[in-house]
Design an enzyme around this catalytic site. Structure first.
Site, mmCIF file in Angstrom:
data_model
loop_
_atom_site.group_PDB
_atom_site.id
_atom_site.type_symbol
_atom_site.label_atom_id
_atom_site.label_comp_id
_atom_site.label_asym_id
_atom_site.label_seq_id
_atom_site.Cartn_x
_atom_site.Cartn_y
_atom_site.Cartn_z
ATOM 1 N N ARG A 28 0.869 -1.183 0.000
ATOM 2 C CA ARG A 28 0.000 0.000 0.000
ATOM 3 C C ARG A 28 0.900 1.225 0.000
ATOM 4 O O ARG A 28 1.703 1.407 0.925
ATOM 5 C CB ARG A 28 -0.905 0.013 1.234
ATOM 6 C CG ARG A 28 -1.791 1.260 1.333
ATOM 7 C CD ARG A 28 -2.585 1.245 2.625
ATOM 8 N NE ARG A 28 -3.254 2.518 2.862
ATOM 9 C CZ ARG A 28 -4.504 2.802 2.495
ATOM 10 N NH1 ARG A 28 -5.214 1.869 1.875
ATOM 11 N NH2 ARG A 28 -5.033 3.976 2.740
ATOM 12 N N HIS A 79 -7.258 0.981 -6.595
ATOM 13 C CA HIS A 79 -7.580 0.456 -5.267
ATOM 14 C C HIS A 79 -8.481 -0.776 -5.440
ATOM 15 O O HIS A 79 -9.659 -0.759 -5.089
ATOM 16 C CB HIS A 79 -8.287 1.536 -4.454
ATOM 17 C CG HIS A 79 -8.256 1.319 -2.972
ATOM 18 N ND1 HIS A 79 -7.767 0.172 -2.391
ATOM 19 C CD2 HIS A 79 -8.685 2.107 -1.943
ATOM 20 C CE1 HIS A 79 -7.869 0.271 -1.076
ATOM 21 N NE2 HIS A 79 -8.433 1.419 -0.772
ATOM 22 N N ASP A 112 -15.214 10.388 -2.035
ATOM 23 C CA ASP A 112 -13.969 10.131 -1.306
ATOM 24 C C ASP A 112 -13.468 11.472 -0.795
ATOM 25 O O ASP A 112 -13.970 12.531 -1.189
ATOM 26 C CB ASP A 112 -12.945 9.468 -2.240
ATOM 27 C CG ASP A 112 -11.716 8.945 -1.507
ATOM 28 O OD1 ASP A 112 -11.752 8.875 -0.263
ATOM 29 O OD2 ASP A 112 -10.722 8.615 -2.167
ATOM 30 N N GLN A 156 -10.583 -2.432 -2.485
ATOM 31 C CA GLN A 156 -11.745 -1.612 -2.116
ATOM 32 C C GLN A 156 -12.907 -1.863 -3.066
ATOM 33 O O GLN A 156 -14.072 -1.899 -2.657
ATOM 34 C CB GLN A 156 -11.377 -0.129 -2.120
ATOM 35 C CG GLN A 156 -12.516 0.795 -1.686
ATOM 36 C CD GLN A 156 -12.844 0.660 -0.221
ATOM 37 O OE1 GLN A 156 -11.962 0.741 0.633
ATOM 38 N NE2 GLN A 156 -14.111 0.435 0.095
ATOM 39 N N CYS A 201 -15.132 5.094 1.043
ATOM 40 C CA CYS A 201 -14.085 4.140 1.456
ATOM 41 C C CYS A 201 -13.507 4.460 2.833
ATOM 42 O O CYS A 201 -12.804 3.623 3.402
ATOM 43 C CB CYS A 201 -12.994 4.063 0.395
ATOM 44 S SG CYS A 201 -12.117 5.613 0.111
ATOM 45 N N ARG A 224 -14.290 -5.149 3.445
ATOM 46 C CA ARG A 224 -12.876 -5.135 3.057
ATOM 47 C C ARG A 224 -12.208 -6.437 3.497
ATOM 48 O O ARG A 224 -11.428 -7.037 2.763
ATOM 49 C CB ARG A 224 -12.135 -3.955 3.714
ATOM 50 C CG ARG A 224 -12.505 -2.568 3.236
ATOM 51 C CD ARG A 224 -12.172 -2.315 1.778
ATOM 52 N NE ARG A 224 -10.811 -2.655 1.417
ATOM 53 C CZ ARG A 224 -9.723 -1.938 1.722
ATOM 54 N NH1 ARG A 224 -9.843 -0.806 2.391
ATOM 55 N NH2 ARG A 224 -8.522 -2.324 1.324
#
Length: 331
Positions: A106, A133, A229, A136, A270, A315
């Site tokens: 990440r 991502h 987001d 996600q 997210c 997740r």
């Protein structure tokens, strides 16, 4: 379906059938966990978790998922690894690949996770880069399917800065799964034109569509899913806050937007979300700019249409599915 040995770097690398298989596997693993059925079939294996960008959900999801599968984890935070500083990406990959059965990354550039995958010799999983991502997206698709009972034909609208990982990834997954994606943002915040072209070609094959608009009213009307987001991502300079707040405030997800979408529409984020002043950054921006909410209002965030915590839980289930499938677990 056999995904053993595969990397999980971006959903462009996966077919519609493979994505749906991972969602089905995640749903099965979620049901088993709720019933207390053990799936620790990977005992004795270990995975490395490289975090150049820190995270709550991604770290916890990978650690719990690995533990449930019986694996050990080593967490390497920004100060706990020499990756890219004293040791090249290729050398790091070859070292970790000899000690671990899988590697999560990440961080920043997509090229970093791609290079890790090139040299590691074991599956590499993208926990987030600036461009994509994918874990996600699996969580979000599982959540949509749980709430709306389908994916094909769903109208998903992404409000805000659509140039980076979340906007890109929503566009890709919608194109793959026959969904109708709309990026709603000022033109300078539209996704990369080459990726838009690729996704339109994919959508043409799946029955989906890709739309770009700067009109929130037009975008939200009749949508099934409204997503957003944070307006400033981790690692970006503090100086961009003023510009983003000015440019993106008209794209805030508020009650008006959700009413346009309709009472059956759901809201996704997210996380973390700036929906109040109860965080350090939120209170600082509130003091600087005289605002109490940013990309989503607290009213929407706390509403019955908001499924952000179901999304956050998913997740873990979807990451578990990715690791199980790519490591060849029989669950």
């Amino acid at each position: 379906m056999n995904l053993q040995g595969r990397h999980f770097l971006k959903l462009l690398d996966y077919s519609r059938e493979e994505i749906l298989y991972l969602l089905d596997l995640a749903a099965d693993l979620k049901e088993k966990k709720k019933k207390g059925i053990a799936v620790d079939v990977l005992r004795g294996r270990n995975v490395a978790l490289i975090f150049e960008k820190t995270s709550t959900r991604t770290r916890c999801a990978f650690e719990v998922a690995a533990h449930d599968l019986g694996m050990g984890t080593t967490y390497l935070d920004p100060s706990g690894s020499q990756i890219g500083k004293k040791e090249s990406i290729a050398d790091t990959a070859r070292v970790l690949g000899r000690m671990y059965e899988g590697i999560e990354y990440r961080g920043f550039g997509q090229e970093i996770v791609e290079e890790l995958a090139k040299y590691a010799g074991v599956p590499v999983w993208n926990g987030l880069t600036d461009d994509f991502h994918p874990t996600q997206m699996l969580a979000d698709m599982l959540t949509i399917r749980e709430c709306l009972s389908r994916l094909s034909g769903i109208r998903l609208v992404y409000m805000g800065d659509a140039r980076f990982n979340m906007g890109n990834s929503y566009m890709v997954v919608c194109a793959k799964l026959g969904m109708h994606f709309t990026a709603c943002a000022p033109e300078k915040y539209f996704p990369d034109s080459a990726l838009v072209k690729t996704c339109r070609e994919l959508a043409g094959q799946s029955g989906g569509t890709i739309s770009l608009t700067s009109d929130p009213t037009q975008a939200a009307a009749g949508a099934d899913v409204i997503c957003t987001d944070v307006w400033v991502s981790m690692g970006e300079p503090d100086a961009v806050w003023e510009e983003r707040i000015r440019d993106l405030s008209p794209y805030q997800v508020n009650r008006h937007i959700m009413e346009l979408a309709g009472e059956r529409a759901i809201f996704l984020h997210c996380l973390p979300a700036f929906h109040d002043l109860k965080t350090k950054i939120g209170s600082e921006m509130g003091a600087r700019f005289g605002i109490t909410e940013m990309e989503v209002t607290d009213e929407v965030f706390e509403s019955a249409q908001s499924v952000v915590f179901q999304e956050a839980e998913n997740r873990m289930h979807t990451i578990k599915a990715v690791m199980a499938a790519t490591l060849g677990a029989k669950v």
